[in-house]
Every structure is written in structure tokens, then in C-alpha cells.
Design a protein around this motif. Structure first.
Motif, PDB file in Angstrom:
ATOM      1  N   GLY A 112       0.789  -1.225   0.000  1.00 35.83           N
ATOM      2  CA  GLY A 112       0.000   0.000   0.000  1.00 35.83           C
ATOM      3  C   GLY A 112       0.822   1.276   0.000  1.00 35.83           C
ATOM      4  O   GLY A 112       1.669   1.479   0.864  1.00 35.83           O
ATOM      5  N   ASP A 113       0.569   2.153  -0.967  1.00 37.67           N
ATOM      6  CA  ASP A 113       1.167   3.486  -1.051  1.00 37.67           C
ATOM      7  C   ASP A 113       2.690   3.469  -0.919  1.00 37.67           C
ATOM      8  O   ASP A 113       3.277   4.373  -0.340  1.00 37.67           O
ATOM      9  N   GLN A 114       3.328   2.436  -1.468  1.00 32.72           N
ATOM     10  CA  GLN A 114       4.786   2.363  -1.423  1.00 32.72           C
ATOM     11  C   GLN A 114       5.391   2.292  -2.825  1.00 32.72           C
ATOM     12  O   GLN A 114       6.602   2.295  -2.973  1.00 32.72           O
ATOM     13  N   GLU A 115       4.551   2.235  -3.842  1.00 35.12           N
ATOM     14  CA  GLU A 115       5.024   2.051  -5.207  1.00 35.12           C
ATOM     15  C   GLU A 115       5.197   3.387  -5.913  1.00 35.12           C
ATOM     16  O   GLU A 115       4.532   4.364  -5.596  1.00 35.12           O
ATOM     17  N   GLN A 116       6.116   3.411  -6.874  1.00 39.49           N
ATOM     18  CA  GLN A 116       6.342   4.611  -7.670  1.00 39.49           C
ATOM     19  C   GLN A 116       6.527   4.238  -9.135  1.00 39.49           C
ATOM     20  O   GLN A 116       6.983   3.140  -9.461  1.00 39.49           O
ATOM     21  N   SER A 117       6.182   5.176  -9.994  1.00 37.85           N
ATOM     22  CA  SER A 117       6.402   5.014 -11.418  1.00 37.85           C
ATOM     23  C   SER A 117       7.783   5.568 -11.765  1.00 37.85           C
ATOM     24  O   SER A 117       8.158   6.652 -11.303  1.00 37.85           O
ATOM     25  N   VAL A 118       8.550   4.832 -12.581  1.00 33.36           N
ATOM     26  CA  VAL A 118       9.883   5.281 -12.968  1.00 33.36           C
ATOM     27  C   VAL A 118      10.037   5.184 -14.481  1.00 33.36           C
ATOM     28  O   VAL A 118       9.378   4.387 -15.143  1.00 33.36           O
ATOM     29  N   ILE A 119      10.908   6.023 -15.014  1.00 32.90           N
ATOM     30  CA  ILE A 119      11.322   5.948 -16.406  1.00 32.90           C
ATOM     31  C   ILE A 119      12.805   5.628 -16.400  1.00 32.90           C
ATOM     32  O   ILE A 119      13.605   6.332 -15.765  1.00 32.90           O
ATOM     33  N   VAL A 120      13.183   4.549 -17.071  1.00 31.66           N
ATOM     34  CA  VAL A 120      14.565   4.074 -17.003  1.00 31.66           C
ATOM     35  C   VAL A 120      15.231   4.125 -18.373  1.00 31.66           C
ATOM     36  O   VAL A 120      14.575   4.046 -19.414  1.00 31.66           O
ATOM     37  N   ALA A 186       8.937   2.988 -19.333  1.00 32.47           N
ATOM     38  CA  ALA A 186       8.229   3.287 -18.088  1.00 32.47           C
ATOM     39  C   ALA A 186       7.677   2.011 -17.474  1.00 32.47           C
ATOM     40  O   ALA A 186       7.115   1.159 -18.175  1.00 32.47           O
ATOM     41  N   LEU A 187       7.817   1.897 -16.166  1.00 30.95           N
ATOM     42  CA  LEU A 187       7.287   0.767 -15.408  1.00 30.95           C
ATOM     43  C   LEU A 187       7.316   1.148 -13.934  1.00 30.95           C
ATOM     44  O   LEU A 187       7.669   2.279 -13.586  1.00 30.95           O
ATOM     45  N   SER A 188       6.954   0.222 -13.067  1.00 33.46           N
ATOM     46  CA  SER A 188       7.001   0.532 -11.640  1.00 33.46           C
ATOM     47  C   SER A 188       8.381   0.199 -11.082  1.00 33.46           C
ATOM     48  O   SER A 188       9.127  -0.606 -11.644  1.00 33.46           O
ATOM     49  N   LEU A 189       8.707   0.814  -9.954  1.00 34.79           N
ATOM     50  CA  LEU A 189       9.989   0.553  -9.311  1.00 34.79           C
ATOM     51  C   LEU A 189      10.100  -0.910  -8.896  1.00 34.79           C
ATOM     52  O   LEU A 189      11.159  -1.532  -9.047  1.00 34.79           O
ATOM     53  N   ALA A 190       9.001  -1.487  -8.414  1.00 35.45           N
ATOM     54  CA  ALA A 190       9.014  -2.891  -8.001  1.00 35.45           C
ATOM     55  C   ALA A 190       9.260  -3.809  -9.200  1.00 35.45           C
ATOM     56  O   ALA A 190       9.976  -4.812  -9.093  1.00 35.45           O
ATOM     57  N   GLU A 191       8.656  -3.472 -10.349  1.00 33.56           N
ATOM     58  CA  GLU A 191       8.858  -4.280 -11.555  1.00 33.56           C
ATOM     59  C   GLU A 191      10.304  -4.186 -12.037  1.00 33.56           C
ATOM     60  O   GLU A 191      10.885  -5.175 -12.496  1.00 33.56           O
ATOM     61  N   LEU A 192      10.890  -2.995 -11.935  1.00 34.76           N
ATOM     62  CA  LEU A 192      12.294  -2.831 -12.295  1.00 34.76           C
ATOM     63  C   LEU A 192      13.172  -3.728 -11.428  1.00 34.76           C
ATOM     64  O   LEU A 192      14.059  -4.435 -11.938  1.00 34.76           O
ATOM     65  N   GLU A 193      12.934  -3.711 -10.125  1.00 38.31           N
ATOM     66  CA  GLU A 193      13.742  -4.523  -9.210  1.00 38.31           C
ATOM     67  C   GLU A 193      13.522  -6.015  -9.448  1.00 38.31           C
ATOM     68  O   GLU A 193      14.441  -6.825  -9.294  1.00 38.31           O
ATOM     69  N   ARG A 194      12.333  -6.378  -9.842  1.00 39.12           N
ATOM     70  CA  ARG A 194      12.015  -7.789 -10.058  1.00 39.12           C
ATOM     71  C   ARG A 194      12.723  -8.348 -11.291  1.00 39.12           C
ATOM     72  O   ARG A 194      13.217  -9.488 -11.271  1.00 39.12           O
ATOM     73  N   PHE A 195      12.769  -7.561 -12.374  1.00 42.08           N
ATOM     74  CA  PHE A 195      13.244  -8.101 -13.653  1.00 42.08           C
ATOM     75  C   PHE A 195      14.663  -7.700 -14.034  1.00 42.08           C
ATOM     76  O   PHE A 195      15.243  -8.303 -14.942  1.00 42.08           O
ATOM     77  N   ARG A 196      15.245  -6.710 -13.380  1.00 37.14           N
ATOM     78  CA  ARG A 196      16.533  -6.200 -13.848  1.00 37.14           C
ATOM     79  C   ARG A 196      17.630  -7.249 -13.805  1.00 37.14           C
ATOM     80  O   ARG A 196      18.540  -7.245 -14.648  1.00 37.14           O
ATOM     81  N   SER A 197      17.555  -8.178 -12.866  1.00 41.09           N
ATOM     82  CA  SER A 197      18.596  -9.201 -12.739  1.00 41.09           C
ATOM     83  C   SER A 197      18.587 -10.188 -13.905  1.00 41.09           C
ATOM     84  O   SER A 197      19.559 -10.919 -14.107  1.00 41.09           O
ATOM     85  N   GLU A 198      17.495 -10.201 -14.679  1.00 44.79           N
ATOM     86  CA  GLU A 198      17.411 -11.119 -15.815  1.00 44.79           C
ATOM     87  C   GLU A 198      18.160 -10.596 -17.048  1.00 44.79           C
ATOM     88  O   GLU A 198      18.293 -11.313 -18.042  1.00 44.79           O
ATOM     89  N   PHE A 199      18.640  -9.362 -16.972  1.00 46.99           N
ATOM     90  CA  PHE A 199      19.366  -8.769 -18.094  1.00 46.99           C
ATOM     91  C   PHE A 199      20.845  -8.668 -17.712  1.00 46.99           C
ATOM     92  O   PHE A 199      21.322  -7.624 -17.256  1.00 46.99           O
TER      93      PHE A 199
END
Length: 292
Positions: A112-120, A186-199
Motif C-alpha cells: 500500500g502506497d509504497q510504489e512509484q512510477s519510474v522511467i529508465v 516506463a514501469l514501476s519501481l518494483a517491476e524494475l527490481e524484479r526483472f533487472r537481474s534477468e538482463f
């Protein structure tokens, strides 16, 4: 005479029992459809929701059907048609379901209320500010995503983009950034943290982080569910085991998030959404979207 009376004394209850059993067997089970966004991981969703399906089926004496949607676009279509009785929705989808399809949020999802939108961008990209994305190719998420679509429209305020690509999943957005097909995504910060290790071998850098916190997702009940069943459904969700709740990621005995601001954002973006998709090149002027 006595034998005949004896015969009817025993036959009538048996006939009544047979009729009652037959009526029970022929009575169709209620069917409730659960909608989720699987991002292409449909088999994982089936496993993840298996315990909840079993629990709800037993508590409600209903046939529970799980229907995973690949992305928000498919989910919006189902919600607009009111095909889902129960939805485990991310925030953008929840805002649409509430404001446009009369769904009712009953419980919050985790985060709850901890997510942010980011552009990477890639670490080696020369861009240092969001204004540097002018006349560049940028990837957004699908319509319906708060972090990947609605908030980025506001973040790109005033820019004309060379092209917009729409990723079916957050992972696809990162794949395009990684491969150089787009400059930024653009994606969420949580999604970035979840998938970045796969690259492997690629470092992503956050070019812009939205200052608004995205509310958590919600569990919503559809408008066609009557009040009595709605109450039973909520009680069944509350009585699920802690393990089941953790697996799916919803919180019992809590109020759903406040979507007032996000709904305003969605409504402001919608007038140009169709035009973006028809010709997502220099026609995209985010400046046409007034602040909510």
C-alpha cells in the motif's frame, strides 16, 4: 389391510427422499469467475490461486473459475463487459473498474502506497533529464497500468516523442531498453527490481521517478454480485488461511486504498489515449493533459 398400510408408511418417506436428492443433484452450482493479470504467466497464476479456488468453492458452494489475462488491455475488456465477479487488480486497473464499471473494492493488496512510477534508460545513455527524451522513441506499458501508462503520460508533459511503443509486459519494456529499440521505458519501481537481474551485463538507470506514490492494488467485487453473495464472498476471503493470503498478496480486515487522485489522472489521460494509439508519433503532446 395392515400390510398395505405398512407398505405406504415406509414407501412415502423413501419417495420423498429420492425426489429431494434428485432435486439437489440437478440444481446447478453458482459460477464465480476470478480475474487476474498474469503478464504471460498463466500457469503460475493457476498454481498461485489453487488454494483460494478450493477454499471459496467449499465456503460458497460454488464453481470457481480462474481467468488470467495476459495484460491490462485484456483485463480492461473483461471488466468493461463485467465478465469477472472477483478481481485481484493492480492499481490502474482498479481505478478503471471502480470509475467505469461499478466494481466495488473490498480489500487492499500488499504494498500500500509504497510504489512509484519510474522511467529508465541504459546506464550508458547520455540522457540526464526527462526533457532529453524529446523526439526519441519511448516505451510505455499497456493502457490500464498506473505506473507504466497513466503516470508516465504526466511525466512526459510537454514533450513530442518520435514514437511510442507499448510493451505487453514490464519485462518486454526492459527488453526494448536493453536492446536499444527504445531510449527509455516506463514501469514501476518494483517491476524494475524484479526483472533487472534477468538482463545480465546491462545496467539500468532511473532517469525519472514520479513523486506521487501509487496506491496498492485491490480485491474488487463485480456489480452483478448481489449483496448477500457479496457479504458471503468477503467473509470467505477473510477466512482464508494466512498462507493463501500471502501467496496471492491481499490483506484481510483492512480498508481498500483511496483511488481518488489516480481516478482523476486516468480521466485526464483518456481523451488523448485513443489518438496516441492511432498515431503515436509527434501527435503525442502530453501538454494537452491538464493536471488533475
Amino acid at each position: 389391510m395392515h400390510s398395505r398400510r405398512f407398505f405406504w408408511v415406509f414407501l412415502v418417506p423413501i419417495l420423498w427422499l429420492l425426489v429431494a436428492c434428485n432435486g439437489t443433484e440437478n440444481k446447478p452450482l453458482k459460477k464465480l469467475v476470478i480475474g487476474v493479470v498474469s503478464y504471460g504467466e498463466g500457469s503460475r497464476s493457476l498454481e498461485q490461486y489453487a488454494d483460494l479456488k478450493e477454499h471459496l468453492g467449499a465456503e460458497l458452494k460454488s464453481l470457481i473459475e480462474l481467468e488470467p489475462a495476459l495484460n491490462e488491455i485484456q483485463a480492461i475488456d473483461q471488466i468493461e463487459r463485467q465478465n469477472w465477479d472477483l478481481v485481484f487488480a493492480p492499481p490502474g486497473l482498479a481505478a478503471i473498474a471502480i470509475s467505469q464499471a461499478q466494481y466495488v473494492p473490498v480489500l487492499p493488496r500488499e504494498g500500500g502506497d509504497q510504489e512509484q512510477s519510474v522511467i529508465v534508460v541504459r546506464e550508458d545513455d547520455p540522457s540526464t533529464a526527462i526533457k532529453d527524451l524529446g523526439n526519441q522513441v519511448v516505451a510505455l506499458g499497456q493502457k490500464g497500468s498506473a505506473a507504466g501508462y497513466y503516470f508516465p503520460v504526466f511525466n512526459l508533459y510537454g514533450l513530442t516523442l518520435a514514437e511510442i511503443k507499448f510493451g505487453a509486459t514490464p519485462k518486454e519494456v526492459l527488453k526494448w531498453v536493453d536492446g536499444g529499440e527504445v531510449v527509455a521505458g516506463a514501469l514501476s519501481l518494483a517491476e524494475l527490481e524484479r526483472f533487472r537481474s534477468e538482463f545480465k551485463g546491462t545496467q539500468f538507470r532511473i532517469l525519472y521517478r514520479d513523486s506521487h506514490l501509487v496506491p496498492s492494488g485491490s480485491v474488487l467485487i463485480g456489480p452483478d454480485v448481489d449483496d448477500a453473495l457479496k457479504e458471503q464472498l468477503l467473509e470467505a476471503l477473510e477466512s482464508a488461511s494466512p498462507r493463501t493470503k500471502r501467496s496471492i498478496g491481499y490483506i484481510s480486515n483492512a480498508q481498500p486504498p483511496d483511488y481518488e487522485y489516480l481516478i482523476k489522472v486516468v480521466k485526464r489521460v483518456q481523451p488523448i489515449a485513443q489518438r496516441i494509439r492511432e498515431k503515436p508519433a509527434p501527435l503525442y503532446e502530453a501538454a494537452e493533459v491538464p493536471a488533475p
